[in-house]
Design a protein around this motif. Structure first.
Motif: not given
Length: 612
Positions: A30-31, A45-55, A78-86
């Motif tokens: 999910d991230s 560099i990290k983000t919630r969502g798909r790898i395309k979002n990361l690119e 541990h912790g929901g999908p989010s940028d900071r938990n990625s």
């Protein structure tokens, strides 16, 4: 679930890391994120969502010019999908250490409290950030290298993990460690990689080694060093990938799932043909002697999800052919049932990946009790394959879609082979009967190929019923086991509520759920049960259900009340589950396509479940 990839070499690491992450998408996530060494230092560099979002985010932040880095696809625990938990997570006040992690750290709260007492600040809800800070804490102010620090750190962890660690102290080095989670190291020329799966390294190299539990590896461009838990260097066997990269690509199909459905005849043939010689089943590679098989008075079959459904079919076939008591048990329940295991028992564990955490734990319990453990797995040198007393590889090739199809069919074939071999040894069939069964197994791949000709019909059926909100699958005996798998296929990729019931249980409550327009899929491939199943069909039709009947070409029951009838090629009835599942795999696939869903990567699911 979750995926790790790391690269260190002489050329740009970013496209290699991104490609590796894409190859691990099937594991579920999910991230996504990357940590890499650039001229500006260690960047994450990290983000919630798909790898395309990361690119897109990497481009927006000016790119990553690097030759060493680690990447991760996360499936939230541990912790929901989010940028900071990625992942990756940074350790220490200065962020000198970055960590990616698969698995679960069970004592993370205890460690977190101690680290907070030492002034460490946490920015996520994850257990992984605890590992990053712990490594920084143990490493700060000490001269020892990163690998020895990681070795110390993992000695303080309880739970399961595969780790990739980088530090500003050596921007060309990746340190990897594992316990109860898969991790391979790809060996190249002037470059080396780490990954959760071979699919992430095969575009760069075919040579790899497998980390064992409690080992730590130092990965640099010019070589790899592996240490055991005492810090002693160990020699590792080098393996070679035997399948082509094209086997892990779509090959012109719209999705991996339909490609793998169509590959089932070959998967079954690859499982059966090497084990049948001169009309008899041969298992020289298993290490399971005929004397040991004769002693077996009880057989435990253990699996999760589709593997369990294959095991339920296997239970029916083994008991029918061999007259030996047999059970098929959910792996996650097996350990907690305080199972009765005798040293003479045979324990068959089934896992496509060979890394399923619950199945591995159940197998270890059976081994401790003295049972002979026989693994049916698809992934060579996986943990279950290496720890089992004997292993029967299915040779189905890489399976990328989360919803298993060809691996399930190969597992069924492996169980048929075991049943035939055991029946001959126990004397319930003679050599002539075994030869006939072997002929039937040889013909199975062609019969699956014939069954696949219903592809267009199932696409049409999907267009009729994709709008249903509830679907019920009914069957008796072997057909009930097949119904469970068919129901799972539909619900996991279409998100339509689906249930499978032993048809005789219909009147014990379930029939209250049948209303006008409810779709019922009935399976009837066992001649002795045709009349009973037809009675159940009449019961649901009387309450407004629309019925699809999956049956054999020689079915002579009354099908006049069914909206559609799918007829299967004639085969020995005990092997019918290998045919009846095919049109229902296709139904699930085309319903998902009709609904515009992500067929290969259904929400919340992972291909390899490596946590309990």
């Amino acid at each position: 679930m979750c995926g790790i990839v790391g690269f260190t070499g002489r050329e740009g690491a970013l496209p290699i890391l991104i490609r590796g992450l894409y190859s691990l998408e099937y594991r579920g996530y999910d991230s996504a994120g990357i940590a890499a060494f650039t001229k500006e230092g260690l960047r994450v560099i990290k983000t919630r969502g798909r790898i395309k979002n990361l690119e897109d985010k990497i481009i927006a932040e000016g790119g990553l010019d690097c030759t060493c880095g680690i990447g991760h696809t996360r499936w939230a625990t541990h912790g929901g999908p989010s940028d900071r938990n990625s992942h990756p997570h940074l350790g220490g006040k200065e962020g000198k250490v970055a960590v990616v992690h698969n698995g679960i750290i069970e004592n993370y709260l205890e460690l977190r409290q101690r680290l907070e007492a030492h002034g460490y600040e946490f920015h996520s809800e994850t257990d992984t950030e605890t590992v990053a800070h712990l490594i920084d804490y143990l490493h700060t102010g000490r001269r020892e290298d990163l690998a020895m620090t990681v070795l110390k750190a993992v000695g303080r962890l309880r739970g399961s993990y595969a780790l990739g660690v980088v530090s500003m102290d050596n921007p060309e080095e990746i340190v990897a460690a594992r316990r109860d989670n898969p991790l391979v190291i790809g060996l190249g020329m002037g470059e080396n990689m780490i990954a959760s799966d071979i699919t992430a390294i095969i575009s760069r190299t075919r040579k790899y080694i497998i980390l064992d539990d409690n080992e730590v590896a130092i990965v640099r461009p010019d070589g790899v060093v592996v240490m055991n838990e005492f810090g002693d260097e160990v020699e590792k066997e080098i393996h070679t990938v035997t399948w082509d990269l094209s086997a892990a690509e779509k090959g012109g199909y719209e999705h991996f799932m339909i490609k793998e459905i169509m590959e089932q005849p070959q998967a079954v043939s690859s499982t059966v043909r090497p084990r049948v010689q001169e009309g008899a089943v041969r298992f020289e590679e298993l290490g399971l002697t005929e004397d040991r098989l004769r002693k077996a008075k009880y057989i435990h079959i253990i699996g999760c999800g589709s593997a369990l459904h294959a095991g339920m079919v296997g239970k029916h076939v083994i008991e029918s052919m061999c007259r030996i008591r047999c059970s098929a048990t959910v792996a996650s329940e097996f350990r907690y049932e305080n199972p009765i295991i005798s040293p003479d028992d045979l324990c068959i564990v089934i896992s496509q990946s060979g890394e399923t955490a619950d199945t591995l734990a159940a197998m270890r319990l059976a081994k401790e009790a003295g049972a002979f453990t026989l693994a049916i797995v698809n992934v060579v040198s996986s943990t279950i394959a290496r720890e089992a007393d004997g292993v029967l590889y299915t040779w189905a090739g890489p399976e990328i879609s989360v919803a298993t199809t060809k691996a399930y069919s190969a597992q069924l074939s492996a169980l048929y082979l075991i049943a035939a071999n055991l029946a001959r040894i126990c004397g319930t069939i003679d050599a002539q009967e075994e030869a006939h069964i072997c002929d039937e197994l040889f013909a199975l791949s062609d019969r699956i190929r014939q069954t696949l000709q219903c592809k267009e019909q199932m696409q049409y059926e999907a267009s009729l019923y994709a709008n249903r909100t509830h679907v019920f699958f009914l069957g008796r005996g072997l057909d009930y086991a097949a119904a469970l798998e068919a129901s799972l296929k539909l619900k996991e990729i279409s998100y339509i509520h689906s249930e499978a019931y032993a048809a005789g249980e219909l009147k014990h409550g379930t029939i209250s759920l049948i209303e006008e327009g409810t779709l019922v899929v009935a399976l009837a491939t066992q001649p002795a049960l045709y009349e009973k199943t037809v009675s159940n069909i009449r019961e649901v039709v009387a309450r407004g259900a629309a019925v699809i009947l999956v049956t054999t070409e020689d079915f002579d029951g009354d099908a006049s009340q069914c909206q559609q009838v799918i007829r299967l090629p004639k085969c020995q009835s005990m092997f019918s589950a290998s045919l009846s599942i095919v049109p229902l795999q296709l139904l699930a696939y085309y319903v998902s396509v009709q609904l515009g869903l992500d067929v290969d990567k259904p929400r919340n699911l992972a291909k390899s479940v490596t946590v309990e």
